[in-house]
Write a protein that holds these residues in place. Structure first.
Motif, PDB file in Angstrom:
ATOM      1  N   ALA A 258      78.452  27.982  19.341  1.00  0.00           N
ATOM      2  CA  ALA A 258      79.660  27.397  18.761  1.00  0.00           C
ATOM      3  C   ALA A 258      80.887  27.751  19.592  1.00  0.00           C
ATOM      4  O   ALA A 258      81.744  26.906  19.858  1.00  0.00           O
ATOM      5  CB  ALA A 258      79.831  27.873  17.323  1.00  0.00           C
ATOM      6  N   THR A 259      80.970  28.994  20.014  1.00  0.00           N
ATOM      7  CA  THR A 259      82.110  29.409  20.826  1.00  0.00           C
ATOM      8  C   THR A 259      82.069  28.758  22.195  1.00  0.00           C
ATOM      9  O   THR A 259      83.105  28.405  22.772  1.00  0.00           O
ATOM     10  CB  THR A 259      82.134  30.947  20.961  1.00  0.00           C
ATOM     11  OG1 THR A 259      82.016  31.522  19.660  1.00  0.00           O
ATOM     12  CG2 THR A 259      83.434  31.419  21.591  1.00  0.00           C
TER      13      THR A 259
ATOM     14  N   LEU B  68      81.572  24.004  13.893  1.00  0.00           N
ATOM     15  CA  LEU B  68      81.320  25.349  14.407  1.00  0.00           C
ATOM     16  C   LEU B  68      80.759  26.187  13.263  1.00  0.00           C
ATOM     17  O   LEU B  68      81.477  26.528  12.318  1.00  0.00           O
ATOM     18  CB  LEU B  68      82.614  25.975  14.934  1.00  0.00           C
ATOM     19  CG  LEU B  68      83.381  25.170  15.993  1.00  0.00           C
ATOM     20  CD1 LEU B  68      84.682  25.889  16.357  1.00  0.00           C
ATOM     21  CD2 LEU B  68      82.528  24.942  17.234  1.00  0.00           C
ATOM     22  N   VAL B  69      79.474  26.512  13.343  1.00  0.00           N
ATOM     23  CA  VAL B  69      78.811  27.296  12.310  1.00  0.00           C
ATOM     24  C   VAL B  69      78.800  28.755  12.735  1.00  0.00           C
ATOM     25  O   VAL B  69      78.218  29.110  13.766  1.00  0.00           O
ATOM     26  CB  VAL B  69      77.373  26.795  12.076  1.00  0.00           C
ATOM     27  CG1 VAL B  69      76.700  27.603  10.967  1.00  0.00           C
ATOM     28  CG2 VAL B  69      77.373  25.310  11.725  1.00  0.00           C
TER      29      VAL B  69
ATOM     30  N   LEU C 192      85.373  21.361  12.195  1.00  0.00           N
ATOM     31  CA  LEU C 192      85.065  22.010  10.926  1.00  0.00           C
ATOM     32  C   LEU C 192      84.446  23.364  11.234  1.00  0.00           C
ATOM     33  O   LEU C 192      83.493  23.451  12.014  1.00  0.00           O
ATOM     34  CB  LEU C 192      84.084  21.171  10.099  1.00  0.00           C
ATOM     35  CG  LEU C 192      83.455  21.864   8.877  1.00  0.00           C
ATOM     36  CD1 LEU C 192      84.508  22.170   7.822  1.00  0.00           C
ATOM     37  CD2 LEU C 192      82.322  21.016   8.301  1.00  0.00           C
ATOM     38  N   VAL C 193      84.976  24.423  10.629  1.00  0.00           N
ATOM     39  CA  VAL C 193      84.397  25.757  10.743  1.00  0.00           C
ATOM     40  C   VAL C 193      83.671  26.072   9.441  1.00  0.00           C
ATOM     41  O   VAL C 193      84.260  25.971   8.354  1.00  0.00           O
ATOM     42  CB  VAL C 193      85.479  26.820  11.021  1.00  0.00           C
ATOM     43  CG1 VAL C 193      84.860  28.220  11.028  1.00  0.00           C
ATOM     44  CG2 VAL C 193      86.172  26.551  12.347  1.00  0.00           C
ATOM     45  N   VAL C 194      82.404  26.437   9.559  1.00  0.00           N
ATOM     46  CA  VAL C 194      81.595  26.836   8.401  1.00  0.00           C
ATOM     47  C   VAL C 194      81.144  28.264   8.636  1.00  0.00           C
ATOM     48  O   VAL C 194      80.486  28.558   9.646  1.00  0.00           O
ATOM     49  CB  VAL C 194      80.362  25.919   8.227  1.00  0.00           C
ATOM     50  CG1 VAL C 194      79.501  26.412   7.070  1.00  0.00           C
ATOM     51  CG2 VAL C 194      80.791  24.480   8.010  1.00  0.00           C
TER      52      VAL C 194
ATOM     53  N   TYR D 182      85.503  25.791   5.850  1.00  0.00           N
ATOM     54  CA  TYR D 182      84.700  26.020   4.647  1.00  0.00           C
ATOM     55  C   TYR D 182      84.093  27.414   4.763  1.00  0.00           C
ATOM     56  O   TYR D 182      83.330  27.690   5.690  1.00  0.00           O
ATOM     57  CB  TYR D 182      83.577  24.992   4.498  1.00  0.00           C
ATOM     58  CG  TYR D 182      82.681  25.306   3.316  1.00  0.00           C
ATOM     59  CD1 TYR D 182      83.076  24.991   2.024  1.00  0.00           C
ATOM     60  CD2 TYR D 182      81.465  25.963   3.504  1.00  0.00           C
ATOM     61  CE1 TYR D 182      82.272  25.306   0.934  1.00  0.00           C
ATOM     62  CE2 TYR D 182      80.655  26.275   2.416  1.00  0.00           C
ATOM     63  CZ  TYR D 182      81.070  25.941   1.145  1.00  0.00           C
ATOM     64  OH  TYR D 182      80.280  26.272   0.078  1.00  0.00           O
ATOM     65  N   GLN D 183      84.455  28.277   3.837  1.00  0.00           N
ATOM     66  CA  GLN D 183      83.888  29.621   3.793  1.00  0.00           C
ATOM     67  C   GLN D 183      83.261  29.866   2.434  1.00  0.00           C
ATOM     68  O   GLN D 183      83.755  29.399   1.408  1.00  0.00           O
ATOM     69  CB  GLN D 183      84.962  30.681   4.068  1.00  0.00           C
ATOM     70  CG  GLN D 183      85.319  30.808   5.542  1.00  0.00           C
ATOM     71  CD  GLN D 183      86.109  32.065   5.828  1.00  0.00           C
ATOM     72  OE1 GLN D 183      87.126  32.329   5.203  1.00  0.00           O
ATOM     73  NE2 GLN D 183      85.641  32.844   6.789  1.00  0.00           N
TER      74      GLN D 183
END
Length: 289
Positions: free
Chosen positions: A114-115, A134-135, A221-223, A249-250
């Protein structure tokens, strides 16, 4: 060229679509073909010491009509991690993406992958950028200096990720294996991966504060889990403040390997994001049966 088949998702078998040696490393692309004309094509980028098939649990919860392309990258499980001598992780990801048969409509990437995808988005500023999920990304904010304390914390985090990854891949079997045997297995993993693997992980952490995130034009989107140490609150805040089109989304129930351990929850967020940002299109591109 279709060389092999492995696994199944929604009754559609994965197959090896690309198998290429590039600068001494093997790059592969595994495909779950689309069942519907115009359905989006999504690329899956695995994390450090993972493998393309680690996406299978998540793929099983994603809509079955879309086309999935899972990359098999040099930092895969079993690698000796000498790939960095011939390019950064971003360079290798770009090489793999260049092998794709089509331009993807979206990218879903996990952890180190992801990074790496995030860094690539800061470089490809002159090209259309695919919506990206990005998970559990690995990220270090500006206000964390690179000193002896950070170095030792990085080692601890790296070893923690290796241990969590092994347990995640073991799944329910981990509860039936005596803890001393699990610890011995973790020790074997560390022997294989360190030190080359840690050096690449540390180099990635060292670069993240300097990434020009304001150049990212793709929707993101960050999960992640609320308590995932790979992206502490300060890191999440920096991502939210620096990327123009980003949402978060956390969930406290999500682990670092949530794509393996909580795939249904992750898939729900990914599916909603893709429906908005990578909808069906009406082109006449031929779809492999």
């Amino acid at each position: 060229m279709l060389l092999a088949e492995q696994g199944a998702s929604h009754g559609v078998r994965w197959r090896l679509a690309v198998d290429r040696e590039v600068d001494g490393e093997t790059l592969r692309v595994w495909e779950r073909p689309a069942r519907t004309v115009g359905a989006p094509t999504v690329v899956l980028v695995h994390g450090f010491k993972e493998k393309w098939s680690d996406w299978s649990p998540l793929a099983g919860h994603l809509p079955g009509d879309g086309r999935l392309l899972a990359l098999d990258l040099p930092w895969r499980n079993g690698s000796r991690h000498l790939w960095a001598e011939r390019g950064s992780s971003t360079t290798w990801l770009e090489r793999a993406l260049d092998l794709l048969p089509v331009r993807p409509d979206a990218v879903v990437a996990h952890s180190f992958g992801a990074t790496t995808q995030l860094e690539l988005l800061t470089r490809r500023t002159g090209l259309p950028s695919a919506p990206t999920v990005l998970v559990a990304p690995v990220f270090r904010p500006h206000d964390q200096p690179v000193d002896a304390r950070f170095f030792h914390e990085a080692i601890s985090r790296f070893r923690g990720v290796l241990a969590d990854g092994l347990r995640a891949r073991l799944g329910p079997r981990a509860e039936r294996i005596p803890e001393d045997i699990v610890e011995a297995m973790i020790g074997k993993v560390r022997e294989r991966v360190e030190p080359h693997g840690f050096l690449q992980f540390y180099a990635m952490l060292g670069r993240t504060p300097e990434l020009p995130l304001h150049l990212v034009s793709a929707p993101v989107l960050v999960v992640s889990g609320t308590h995932d140490p790979s992206a502490p609150p300060a890191a999440i805040d920096e991502l939210l403040a620096s990327i123009r089109d980003i949402r978060l989304y956390q969930d406290p129930a999500l682990t670092h390997f949530c794509q393996l351990e909580q795939p249904d929850r992750v898939a729900q967020q990914v599916s909603a994001f893709l429906a908005e940002k990578a909808p069906y299109h009406n082109d006449e591109e031929a779809i492999s049966a």
